[in-house]
Structure formats: structure tokens, C-alpha cells
Design an enzyme around this catalytic site. Sequence first.
Site, short mmCIF file in Angstrom:
data_model
loop_
_atom_site.label_atom_id
_atom_site.label_comp_id
_atom_site.label_asym_id
_atom_site.label_seq_id
_atom_site.Cartn_x
_atom_site.Cartn_y
_atom_site.Cartn_z
CB CYS A 84 -1.04 0.14 1.08
SG CYS A 84 -1.87 -1.17 1.53
CB CYS A 210 -12.71 -2.50 6.55
SG CYS A 210 -13.09 -3.91 8.27
CE LYS A 331 -15.10 3.00 7.50
NZ LYS A 331 -15.64 3.07 6.12
CG HIS A 335 -6.55 1.67 -0.17
ND1 HIS A 335 -5.53 2.75 -0.14
CD2 HIS A 335 -6.09 0.05 1.04
CE1 HIS A 335 -4.44 0.85 0.51
NE2 HIS A 335 -4.80 -0.05 0.75
#
Length: 388
Positions: A84, A210, A331, A335
Site C-alpha cells: 500500500c 474498514c 476510509k 483505497h
Amino acid sequence: MARAAVVGAGMTKFGVHDTPLQELFGRAALDAFDDAGITPDDVDAFYFGNAMGGQTENDTHLGPKLASHVGMAGIPVQRYEDACATSSNAFKNAVEAVEAGVHDVALVGGVERCTPETGKDTPEMTRIFASASHRQYEQPTGLTFPGVFALFTQRHMHEHGTTEEQLAHVAVKNHGNGSLNPNAHFGKQTTVEEALDAPKIADPFRLMDCCPFSDGASAVVIVSDDYADSFDAPVDVSGIGHATDVVPIGDKDQPHVTQAARDAAAQAYEQADTTADAMDFAEVHDCFTGAEILASEALGLVAEGEGGPAAAEGRTARDGDIPINPSGGLKAKGHPIGATGTAQIVELTEHLRGDAGERQLDGVEQGVAHNLGGDAATTVVTVMEARQ
């Protein structure tokens, strides 16, 4: 002294895209060129991040393909893959090359598609994401990243008394911020009650703790310090830290401490000749609500053990004393792995220029970005400031 300056920034909306990778990245890159007022012919090199294109779309040699698509065929291209933290690592290496005089102008960015538009469903994408964990000690146990960060957060709860309600406040804040961001994956606000009523994913995380799988791209144009004054509104990169931590997580001394973030932040602050107290706002890697709390402490933005109370008391809100994730963060903004790092740089750039629209923070002069990879084993921290 600036190490380099960002003079152009662009990103796509994060969400679901049925667009091929080269076209998705092209939108962000061309917007960055337009923002800088340059053409592809002005670019000396391309530093590019993509983490999972080989596994998700059978597309591995993306560097020259994307360069050709945006009119930069022939220039040197370097691809980075670091889970990431992929495009943050590309950004760090581009800044170092510009600072060293290797290039005057570089394009840096990343692209990823993680939604079912790739042909991979959630279980398959979860398996691909888990490839960033330890192959021999973690993958055979079935440990996935919600589980990894749940373990970190459970330890933080044990050490500091952090509560599920405090985690929910992080989700509420970031969804509220995301509702002001036209590029965010989720524009819907939520409440503490809704967050606490959501299905449990990995104790203590519920669904609203998540981040989503997202598609998207981001890009910035950076130039040397000397060259920056010939552009409108350059934003200086004054410090970048990069550190790694122990893998597997079972060997970490204190799993809730995220030592790599502390080491990278110390490097970045020292290079920038500044401190955490001088930061006006932050974009941090909140893949899970607990990750934002750990990051806020690792960066020194709040005291040890105060990340949870700071979120619940509104200290990290847009009108708090240290706003965190005004973009909505991972969030709510989303992502898309390879695009996340440079998207944080885009957000810092827009706020430091005063160009962030409805979500603009008042009077900000310095900001910090924190992007981690894998089980917090790779972290890049960047300090940026408005050029005076």
C-alpha cells in the site's frame, strides 16, 4: 530548504471504474500536466506505482505502456511495488533524484483497480491483498489484513483503554470529510450508532471500521527547488522519511506501536527542520479506524494512548486542533492501492495552496502525509509546506 516542489496535481474519482489502467492513469496525469502548465515533452522521467496489476489484470509491464499513453514514450520510467506504500515510495525516489540534479521535472503517480471490475470478487481480492503478508508464517494461518490491524488495535485497547466507540468516531469523522470531497468513493455520512451496529468483520472492527476496495489514479509533477519559482503556487517537499519494521508481526516487540512510522516521521521532521507540533493537518493511512489512531500517535500529533480520546473529543476533526484526513482518508475517499500514496500528496498540495474547495482547512502552512505498506512494515512520511 525544499528538496523539491510539487507544481501540478491530479487524480480521478476513487470508486468503481470500468476503464483500462492506462486510460485511468492518463486522466490523472493529464490533469497534473494541465495544473502545472506543462506538456509531456517537458518531463524528464516518470516514477510510477502499481502493486497488483499482474495478479488482478495480468498486466505487468505498465511503465512504458502508461508513458506512451500520455505522450511520454522514450523517457526513463521506473515502476515501484511496495504494497500500500507503492506510490509514496515512487514519490520518495523521484524527490531524491530531482534533489540530486538527475532530473529537473518528473511525473510521479500510481494506478490500481481493486473492485470486481477486474473480474476478481472480494474473496479473490482478499487473497491477493494477503500476498503482502509473510508467506510462510502468516498466509498459512488465513490471517488477512483486517485481522492484522485488528490484532494491533486489540493490543492498543489493552494498553491504553481505547474503545470501540472511539473507533466509531474515526469512521464518522472521515465519512463526514469524504462527503465534502467530490473524488471520494463514499459521500455518505454516518453516525456512531450506525457504525457500532454494523456487522463485525474482525474483532474489534465492524464494517464501518474498514476501508473499501477502490479503483483510481493519482499523479503529481515535481520540479527542482531552483526551477520551482517559475511555476504558479509551488508547494515545497521539505522532508521525507522511509523506514521498515520487523516481519512477521509475531516478531514485533510492541505490535501497536508501528515503529516504522515513528522512525520515518523522525527522519522527515529532522530533514524539514520542524516538529510534529508545527503540523497544521495530516493525511494518514487509515485502512482501518484503529490504524488512524496508531498513526496519530506514531507521528507525534497526539500523546501516546490519546489517539482514541482525540477522535472522540473532536480534536482530529476539520475544526479540531489537529485535523486528520480532511480528504475522508482511505476510509471514505477509498483505497486503490498503487494510487493511495500520491493521492495523499495531491490532498496536501491542494490544502497548502488553498485550492481544496468545500473541504479547505483555514490557515494551513505545513502538513504531513503517512502511507504504510503491508503489516505496517513499510512506512513513508512526507512533510510539505506552502512556499513563502
